[in-house]
Motif scaffolding. Structure first.
Motif, PDB file in Angstrom:
ATOM      1  N   TYR A   1      39.244  33.205  32.061  1.00  0.00           N
ATOM      2  CA  TYR A   1      38.661  34.027  31.065  1.00  0.00           C
ATOM      3  C   TYR A   1      37.921  35.174  31.958  1.00  0.00           C
TER       4      TYR A   1
ATOM      5  N   ASP B   1      39.157  37.126  34.398  1.00  0.00           N
ATOM      6  CA  ASP B   1      39.529  38.305  34.203  1.00  0.00           C
ATOM      7  C   ASP B   1      38.914  39.310  34.406  1.00  0.00           C
TER       8      ASP B   1
ATOM      9  N   LYS C   1      37.088  41.369  36.739  1.00  0.00           N
ATOM     10  CA  LYS C   1      37.995  41.901  37.208  1.00  0.00           C
ATOM     11  C   LYS C   1      38.188  43.581  36.458  1.00  0.00           C
ATOM     12  N   LYS C   2      38.314  43.172  34.901  1.00  0.00           N
ATOM     13  CA  LYS C   2      38.428  44.238  34.301  1.00  0.00           C
ATOM     14  C   LYS C   2      37.334  45.191  34.516  1.00  0.00           C
TER      15      LYS C   2
END
Ligand code: SAH
Ligand code: SF4
Ligand code: F3S
Length: 470
Positions: free
Chosen positions: A318, A321, A324-325
């Motif tokens: 999580y 991610d 990266k977002k």
């Protein structure tokens, strides 16, 4: 909190002068300046400690020596995080026995993490009588006093403290790089991961005062430093022990605004403590590299629990991610341990799964090493060496394939590269680092060193990129 204690500083300054005077007298007799050689084992924090030790030695009138055989003082700044780090020190000490027979006047000094363990001290007392001075991680700053005593008396001097002193030296570190510097933001670790010896040999977390950190960075910038590496075993808990609510995210933003510093890196970031505030600071601040070193250790939630890491596989994924977002193009690097007690093939496959899903730019992989005194050392089901090694090789293959894929995506792109040095093997090339710390080689001459350049990536291998100035 560490601070500069003027009285203790004055006391050490007296010893600095005293050793300097001894060295000046020696210079007349020897016809040359005395030299010191430091060999560093272990992490960046140890490497930075060595830079500070060298700073103290310079103040005491020593010159740096590149050659262990010829130096008057030989210092080993040791590491005990894995058994092989310790074995390398013992191996070298065997060699120093011979050197000391040939040159009885040299001083052999041992310091760093290994020295904080009683078993190590006993072994040295028993088998390496030729060592002259031993000190630990908590009393580096009293080197002048210890060295003075060592130079003016005989026998082995051992001074290892069990905890830290509210004291910092003002000595300026002698940097390995002209344009890059490390800055400690905190010392010690409170996490007690079950495999790890660091909390036992480096003590509890102590954050440096923000004003001291900022001042140090400003001085480095004034001295031409372009890249700053902020160091701590867990930088994300910076400030937890300070009274005025400092946080790592806040510190990052302040350092970002210091004139002259163009690249800011930090390590290490424990996943359990990585806050949104830090992620947003990286996203918002131009000078902070879009790169997070986020040690995974294992992809199996069961093993992570046994390791006392306090996050699960899902928590980690999580977080990766989210990084990266929020930070487009962010590079994530990691540390992984293979063969932790009771690790099964299924556990290991979970690690491979995370590796595949995150896509690391670099990874440091380690075979589990049993450290006496840690909880994991007493766990049942230590994994047989051949099983661990086989898993290790599979992991390396997957990591390297993934790193190559990431590098391949950069071919054709133009990226910022910090030109660091003339290539050792080919003088027509300059070697630098991309934002994610990947090595980049490109045609150029030494006038480019210290500059941040736009480089168009033309080719890639697993461990480096090739490019041209764009
Ligand atoms: N504070 C940092 C790590 C410092 S030690 C962090 O939490 O990430 C650097 C790395 O050495 C660790 O991340 C871990 O992967 C590895 N390591 C530590 N103890 C180990 C052991 N007993 N055996 C094998 N690897 C170990
Ligand atoms: Fe060791 Fe864990 Fe602390 Fe890192 S966070 S130094 S691995 S105990
Ligand atoms: Fe080694 Fe000490 Fe660093 S044990 S990894 S040198 S903190």
């Amino acid at each position: 909190m560490s601070k500069i204690d003027k009285n203790k500083l004055a006391e050490q300054k007296k010893y600095i002068t005293a050793v300097k005077e001894l060295n000046q007298a020696n210079k007349q007799v020897l016809g040359r300046q005395k030299t010191a050689y430091i060999s560093t084992f272990g992490c960046q924090m140890n490497a930075h400690d060595s830079e500070i030790l060298l700073g103290l030695l310079f103040e005491m009138g020593y010159a740096a020596s590149e050659n262990e055989k010829e130096a008057d003082i030989i210092i080993y700044n040791t590491c005990c995080v894995r058994e092989n780090a310790e074995n390398r020190v013992y191996g070298n000490l065997g060699y120093l026995k011979k050197l000391k027979q040939e040159r009885p006047d040299i001083k052999i000094v041992l310091c760093g993490c290994m020295m904080q363990q009683d078993t190590v001290i006993s072994k040295i007392k028993e088998s390496y009588r030729n060592v002259d001075l031993i000190f630990g991680t908590f009393n580096m700053h009293v080197l002048p006093e210890l060295l003075y005593t060592c130079l003016t008396s005989g026998g082995m001097i051992i001074d290892v403290w069990e905890s830290h002193d509210e004291f910092e030296t003002e000595t300026v570190a002698v940097r390995q790089h002209k344009y890059k510097a490390s800055v400690n933001i905190m010392y010690g670790c409170n996490n007690f991961c079950s495999y790890c010896i660091v909390p036992y040999v480096r003590g509890r977390e102590r954050s440096r005062r923000k004003a001291d950190i900022i001042n140090e960075v400003k001085e480095l910038a004034a001295d031409g430093v372009i890249e700053i590496m902020l160091l701590g075993q867990n930088v994300n808990s910076y400030g937890n022990d300070l009274v005025n609510g400092e946080t790592f995210g806040g510190l990052l933003r302040e350092i970002n605004s210091i004139q002259g510093v163009k690249r800011i890196r930090f390590m290490t970031s424990h996943p359990k403590d990585l806050s949104d505030e830090v992620i947003y600071a990286i996203r918002d601040c131009d000078n902070i590299c879009n790169h997070i070193h986020l040690p995974l250790q294992s992809g199996s939630s069961r093993v992570l629990e046994l390791m006392n890491r306090k996050y699960s596989k899902d928590d980690y994924l999580y977080l990766a991610d989210k990084i990266k977002k929020e930070i487009p193009g962010a590079a994530i690097t990691t540390d992984i341990i293979v063969g932790f007690p009771s690790e099964t093939e299924e556990d290991f496959l979970e690690t491979l799964d995370v590796v595949k899903r995150v896509g690391y730019s670099t990874a440091y992989t380690f075979l589990y090493s049993k450290r006496t005194g840690t909880p994991a050392a007493n766990m049942d089901e230590q994994v047989p060496e051949d099983v661990a090694k086989e898993r290790f090789n599979r992991l390396l293959k997957m990591l390297n394939d993934g790193i190559y894929e990431i590098n391949k995506q950069l071919v054709g792109e133009t990226i910022e590269v910090f030109a660091e040095e003339v290539n050792e093997k080919d003088e027509t090339l300059i070697t630098g680092r991309a934002y994610n710390n990947t090595t980049v080689h490109f045609k150029g001459d030494s006038s480019l060193i210290g500059k941040i350049l736009n480089i168009k990536v033309t080719d890639c291998k697993t461990f480096y990129l090739m490019g041209v100035i764009a």
